[in-house]
Design an enzyme around this catalytic site. Sequence first.
Site, PDB file in Angstrom:
ATOM      1  N   CYS A 171      12.780  47.609  50.590  1.00 52.30           N
ATOM      2  CA  CYS A 171      11.629  47.395  51.514  1.00 52.30           C
ATOM      3  C   CYS A 171      10.578  47.063  51.000  1.00 52.30           C
ATOM      4  O   CYS A 171       9.785  46.122  51.327  1.00 52.30           O
ATOM      5  CB  CYS A 171      11.583  48.433  52.508  1.00 52.30           C
ATOM      6  N   CYS A 174      19.034  43.667  55.313  1.00 54.10           N
ATOM      7  CA  CYS A 174      18.876  44.334  56.505  1.00 54.10           C
ATOM      8  C   CYS A 174      18.341  43.398  57.632  1.00 54.10           C
ATOM      9  O   CYS A 174      18.322  43.966  58.607  1.00 54.10           O
ATOM     10  CB  CYS A 174      17.714  45.394  56.346  1.00 54.10           C
TER      11      CYS A 174
HETATM   12 FE1  FES Z   1      14.740  46.342  55.976  1.00 56.35          FE
HETATM   13 FE2  FES Z   1      13.373  48.433  54.939  1.00 56.35          FE
HETATM   14  S1  FES Z   1      15.287  48.287  55.874  1.00 56.35           S
HETATM   15  S2  FES Z   1      12.893  46.214  55.289  1.00 56.35           S
END
Ligand code: FES
Length: 145
Positions: free
Chosen positions: A103, A33
């Site tokens: 995460c 992400c």
């Molecule tokens: Fe990147 Fe949660 S979406 S750490």
Amino acid sequence: MYSEKVIDHFSNPRNVGEIEDPSGVGTVGNAKCGDIMRMYLDIDDNGIIREAKFKTFGCGAAIATSSMATELVKGKTVQEALKVTNKAVMEALDGLPPVKVHCSLLAEEAIHAALWDYAKKNGIVIEGLKEPVDDIEESAEYDAL
Ligand code: FES
């Protein structure tokens, strides 16, 4: 979809900020992400974590998990802190939705990276601690924190 504890730690994150002259500091990123987390630890001469602070350029779950992770490692020995896995953090938060599990790994990896830095600075080996694979160099993105 989020537990009350997750919402609480996201809305009122504990231990946000920096520690001046920390015993150990680690920065990790999540390639999936692009989120970044930096963890600071203050560790006394007996190897007890006195203070833990974090900064994150990340999602709500990353904020909640790092907030809980800093709460969990405070007062623990370095060895005990290694047991604060992402699973332990998730349990303490009453769970995370499956798509957000990665995460919580950011928080665990950031603690490990900070412990690795502490061990390196002090010339010690922390049993069971592996060199962080995802340590990010100072980057333009991090400057945004
Ligand atoms: Fe990147 Fe949660 S979406 S750490």
